[in-house]
Design an enzyme around this catalytic site. Sequence first.
Site, PDB file in Angstrom:
ATOM      1  N   TYR A  64      10.996 -35.025 -11.669  1.00  0.00           N
ATOM      2  CA  TYR A  64      10.845 -34.631 -13.224  1.00  0.00           C
ATOM      3  C   TYR A  64       9.449 -34.742 -13.625  1.00  0.00           C
ATOM      4  O   TYR A  64       8.776 -35.341 -13.204  1.00  0.00           O
ATOM      5  CB  TYR A  64      11.802 -35.266 -14.166  1.00  0.00           C
ATOM      6  CG  TYR A  64      11.564 -36.533 -14.814  1.00  0.00           C
ATOM      7  CD1 TYR A  64      12.492 -37.186 -15.476  1.00  0.00           C
ATOM      8  CD2 TYR A  64      10.556 -37.278 -14.329  1.00  0.00           C
ATOM      9  CE1 TYR A  64      12.399 -38.547 -16.202  1.00  0.00           C
ATOM     10  CE2 TYR A  64      10.248 -38.780 -14.684  1.00  0.00           C
ATOM     11  CZ  TYR A  64      11.104 -39.255 -15.951  1.00  0.00           C
ATOM     12  OH  TYR A  64      11.058 -40.546 -16.053  1.00  0.00           O
ATOM     13  N   GLU A  65       9.279 -33.951 -14.766  1.00  0.00           N
ATOM     14  CA  GLU A  65       8.037 -33.812 -15.353  1.00  0.00           C
ATOM     15  C   GLU A  65       6.914 -33.073 -14.385  1.00  0.00           C
ATOM     16  O   GLU A  65       5.686 -33.510 -14.000  1.00  0.00           O
ATOM     17  CB  GLU A  65       7.386 -35.142 -15.809  1.00  0.00           C
ATOM     18  CG  GLU A  65       8.175 -35.602 -17.093  1.00  0.00           C
ATOM     19  CD  GLU A  65       7.910 -34.829 -18.359  1.00  0.00           C
ATOM     20  OE1 GLU A  65       7.047 -34.054 -18.456  1.00  0.00           O
ATOM     21  OE2 GLU A  65       8.857 -35.060 -19.156  1.00  0.00           O
ATOM     22  N   GLY A  66       7.439 -32.192 -13.425  1.00  0.00           N
ATOM     23  CA  GLY A  66       6.832 -31.788 -12.462  1.00  0.00           C
ATOM     24  C   GLY A  66       6.831 -32.455 -10.985  1.00  0.00           C
ATOM     25  O   GLY A  66       6.546 -33.731 -11.026  1.00  0.00           O
TER      26      GLY A  66
END
Length: 248
Positions: A97-99
Amino acid sequence: PDVRRMLLTMKASNEGGRAFSTYVAMQLDTAKFSEDAVTRKRAEDLVALLTPVAKAFLTDLGLETTVHGQQVFGGHGYIREWGQEQLVRDVRITQIYEGTNGIQSLDLAGRKIVGSGGALYRLFADEIRQFTANAGADLGEFSQPLNAAVDTLDELTAWLLDRAQGNPNEIGAASVEYLQVFGYTAYAYMWALMAKAAIGKATEDDFYAGKLGTARFYFARLLPRIHSLSASVKAGSESLYELDVAHF
């Protein structure tokens, strides 16, 4: 011995990660609050460079160390009463998550390294060089291998910049391992800084003795990982593109 290795790997990775995340946070504060424009710009550039490393490297090692924590329990690591199996499942999301960490690696190698022509990288490397140049003889067991690690990262960065000019596929092929080399070198810098604070106090205080011993473990057993990772980068992109879709 294996349990000691796993516990020390956890300790070295976790404490190195806390120090590194604090270092990046310090750059964020400097970029926001410094009254000097040049200082603010340098901090902003360091934040841009180090953000993908902080996200991806911390979470990659976070999974590794959580699995070590489960492994310490043996078969009992799967039993709910210890809580470790839940931690292993939960920590896995941090890598995606978050890239995802693959995207973070592309950001570092493509936008921050190649995109700046190596200028952002040199800010961080020069800071480490300045530290090792002024470290003193009592810190030699840490400053010398740290300097050698920066030599390796310098060479790898130059290789990536050169190869990317003729073949953009090299950026993607190198990105994950390049970020890992960068991360291990950055942690080595953090551990050298912690060792500097601990030297002279370790004989009188168990906290500092633990820091110094963990720093020695990191440099002896974890930092050498950069050499196999560097070899993978320099193997190039050819093997990644040899197969056609049908071959999969």
